[in-house]
Design a protein around this motif. Structure first.
Motif, PDB file in Angstrom:
ATOM      1  N   ALA A 109       0.833  -1.207   0.000  1.00  0.00           N
ATOM      2  CA  ALA A 109       0.000   0.000   0.000  1.00  0.00           C
ATOM      3  C   ALA A 109       0.865   1.254   0.000  1.00  0.00           C
ATOM      4  CB  ALA A 109      -0.922  -0.010   1.222  1.00  0.00           C
ATOM      5  N   ALA A 110       1.930   1.259   0.806  1.00  0.00           N
ATOM      6  CA  ALA A 110       2.830   2.412   0.853  1.00  0.00           C
ATOM      7  C   ALA A 110       3.519   2.619  -0.490  1.00  0.00           C
ATOM      8  CB  ALA A 110       3.861   2.214   1.959  1.00  0.00           C
ATOM      9  N   ARG A 111       3.865   1.508  -1.142  1.00  0.00           N
ATOM     10  CA  ARG A 111       4.522   1.623  -2.455  1.00  0.00           C
ATOM     11  C   ARG A 111       3.594   2.294  -3.459  1.00  0.00           C
ATOM     12  NH1 ARG A 111       5.207  -1.453  -7.131  1.00  0.00           N
ATOM     13  NH2 ARG A 111       3.749  -3.041  -6.385  1.00  0.00           N
ATOM     14  N   TRP A 112       2.323   1.918  -3.442  1.00  0.00           N
ATOM     15  CA  TRP A 112       1.379   2.520  -4.387  1.00  0.00           C
ATOM     16  C   TRP A 112       1.110   3.989  -4.054  1.00  0.00           C
ATOM     17  CZ3 TRP A 112       1.026   0.724  -8.867  1.00  0.00           C
ATOM     18  CH2 TRP A 112       0.999  -0.639  -9.134  1.00  0.00           C
ATOM     19  N   ALA A 113       0.991   4.301  -2.768  1.00  0.00           N
ATOM     20  CA  ALA A 113       0.783   5.703  -2.380  1.00  0.00           C
ATOM     21  C   ALA A 113       1.957   6.552  -2.830  1.00  0.00           C
ATOM     22  CB  ALA A 113       0.594   5.803  -0.865  1.00  0.00           C
ATOM     23  N   ASP A 114       3.150   6.021  -2.664  1.00  0.00           N
ATOM     24  CA  ASP A 114       4.355   6.735  -3.076  1.00  0.00           C
ATOM     25  C   ASP A 114       4.398   6.927  -4.590  1.00  0.00           C
ATOM     26  OD1 ASP A 114       7.077   7.780  -2.328  1.00  0.00           O
ATOM     27  OD2 ASP A 114       7.686   6.172  -3.683  1.00  0.00           O
ATOM     28  N   LEU A 115       4.035   5.895  -5.334  1.00  0.00           N
ATOM     29  CA  LEU A 115       4.013   5.999  -6.796  1.00  0.00           C
ATOM     30  C   LEU A 115       3.034   7.063  -7.258  1.00  0.00           C
ATOM     31  CD1 LEU A 115       4.164   2.267  -7.978  1.00  0.00           C
ATOM     32  CD2 LEU A 115       5.658   4.108  -8.777  1.00  0.00           C
TER      33      LEU A 115
END
Length: 459
Positions: A237-243
């Motif tokens: 989830a954090a990876r997608w938010a960052d992207l």
């Protein structure tokens, strides 16, 4: 002693629509904010709209004198597109004179102007054509940028194209805090794409103008993203938010490309924006010289409750997380996390060629600040001094470890108007009295920061 590099930029940040006022005089045309206030004034805190704000249009010399008294050597503000080119084509001579006088006043008093082109104030004439949803907006913006560079490039040497482009996208097309207050993820993606294309075209206009001996940037809110846990789902989830919220802008501005993973998932979900084959070259060839970073609080996320593919919006990728151990600004409700500045610096160092950057905004909003006024009329904002010093300590550590950060700008200099919230939350070095001719009074932090600037650091 926390000592900062020689020629470090100490200053503050603001914007034209939040400070200038004079919204309906000297040829300025309406922005979305002017029209929205006209249509729905009840949505604005205390019924205060953008017409007068902090009256800087008439009191800029006083503000600059106060900057000089503090020892500030830089100040970031913006140009109002609606003032410089009221119809998008015709130069307004009164605006030309105002901005040249304003910027020269800074220079004459040892304050370097850093000038941003767009701070959420879309011209109404362009909004009627579709705003950032319309591809033609990118060419209109490039023409505006070209005009600004030609008008002021001989005295302004540090530029920015956009301030926090995520905000007008998220608040206007995934919420109702900005006009046109729609909630449509596909439209938001198109607005984001055109915004970044407009940015790249403006950078190209800068490279091709005769006053291109300075530098150009973009100002981004680079809040680091932290997962709730190290569980696979939260980390994803954090990876997608960052992207979506960080890398989409940062990769484009610094590297000239979009993250492949983001492009792929948007394609899979039939959310890809409309593009032109020539856009790739425009992005690739027009990257920034430095980055402005606005940092207030981190972004904490966790796995979505109901993951969905293909995605229909950010909620299918991540959701917010309220960290129970957070230190809170009780006056504003935001988390205080100075470590975030250090983490941003290390990321820029490790993943973005250690590009030069500066803190273009950082600050602490406080409502009903008059509670802390002493007998002499001075706001005793020791809470803000603590906030700033803690963040400067984290920034100093990053600089000591090789980060080329060259400045710190607090939001803001004189209390300013804040969109729908008007003057509910105060941020400035100077207090603004709306009931007494926009009188400016220094707060305690202004004296503390003057000492920091004088010594280029603090104990």
């Amino acid at each position: 002693m926390y000592t900062f590099p020689k020629n470090f930029l100490w200053g503050a940040a603001a914007s034209a629509p939040q400070t200038e006022g004079a919204a309906n005089v000297d040829g300025k045309s309406p922005s979305t904010w002017d029209k929205w206030f006209e249509m729905e004034p009840e949505l604005f805190f205390d019924g205060v709209g953008p017409e007068h704000t902090s009256n800087t249009y008439h009191q800029y010399k006083e503000d600059v004198a106060n900057m000089k008294a503090m020892g500030m050597n830089s100040f970031r503000t913006s140009i109002a597109w609606t003032r410089l080119l009221p119809d998008g084509q015709t130069l307004n001579p009164k605006a030309l004179r105002f901005y040249r006088d304003y910027f020269q006043e800074m220079i004459d008093n040892g304050v370097e102007p850093i000038v941003n082109l767009f701070h959420f104030d879309m011209p109404w004439w362009l909004m009627e054509k579709g705003g950032w949803e319309a591809r033609e907006s990118t060419d209109h913006f490039a023409f505006y940028a070209k005009t600004a560079f030609e008008c002021f490039g001989d005295i302004v040497k540090k530029w920015a194209t956009f301030n926090e482009p995520l905000v007008h996208i998220e608040c206007g097309y995934m919420g109702d805090a900005h006009w046109p207050k729609v909630q449509d993820f596909k439209r938001a993606i198109q607005v984001a794409y055109h915004t970044l294309l407009a940015h790249a075209k403006a950078v190209k206009a800068y490279r091709n103008n005769p006053y291109n001996d300075g530098q150009i940037s973009i100002i981004l809110n680079l809040s680091p993203v932290y997962p709730k846990s190290q569980n696979k789902e939260d980390v994803e989830a954090a990876r997608w938010a960052d992207l979506l919220y960080i890398r989409s802008f940062l990769d484009c501005a610094v590297k000239g490309t979009f993250p492949a993973e983001l492009v792929e998932i948007l394609k899979e979900a039939h959310l890809s924006p409309e593009t032109d084959i020539s856009d790739h070259e425009i992005f690739r060839e027009n990257t920034v010289d430095f980055v402005g970073c606005n940092y207030y609080q981190p972004l904490r996320v966790q796995a979505p409750q109901s993951p969905h593919r293909p995605i229909t919006g950010p909620r299918d990728l991540f959701r917010g997380y309220d960290w129970p151990e957070k230190r809170i600004n009780p006056h504003r409700g935001w988390e205080i996390y100075p470590q975030g500045i250090y983490d941003i610096a290390m990321r820029l160092k490790e993943s973005y060629h250690n590009i030069p950057w500066f803190i273009s905004e950082n600050g602490m909003g406080v409502s009903e600040e008059e509670r802390y006024m002493d007998a002499h009329g001075i706001i005793q904002d020791t809470y803000r001094i603590d906030f700033v010093s803690d963040h400067l300590k984290a920034l100093h550590q990053a600089i000591e470890e090789g980060s080329p950060c060259f400045g710190y700008h607090m939001w803001t200099f004189t209390d300013c108007w804040s969109w729908l919230n008007a003057y509910k939350n105060r941020y400035g070095y100077y207090r603004l009295d709306l009931t007494n001719g926009y009188a400016r009074t220094p707060k305690e932090i202004s004296f503390w920061m003057a000492d920091v600037i004088a010594h280029n650091g603090f104990d």
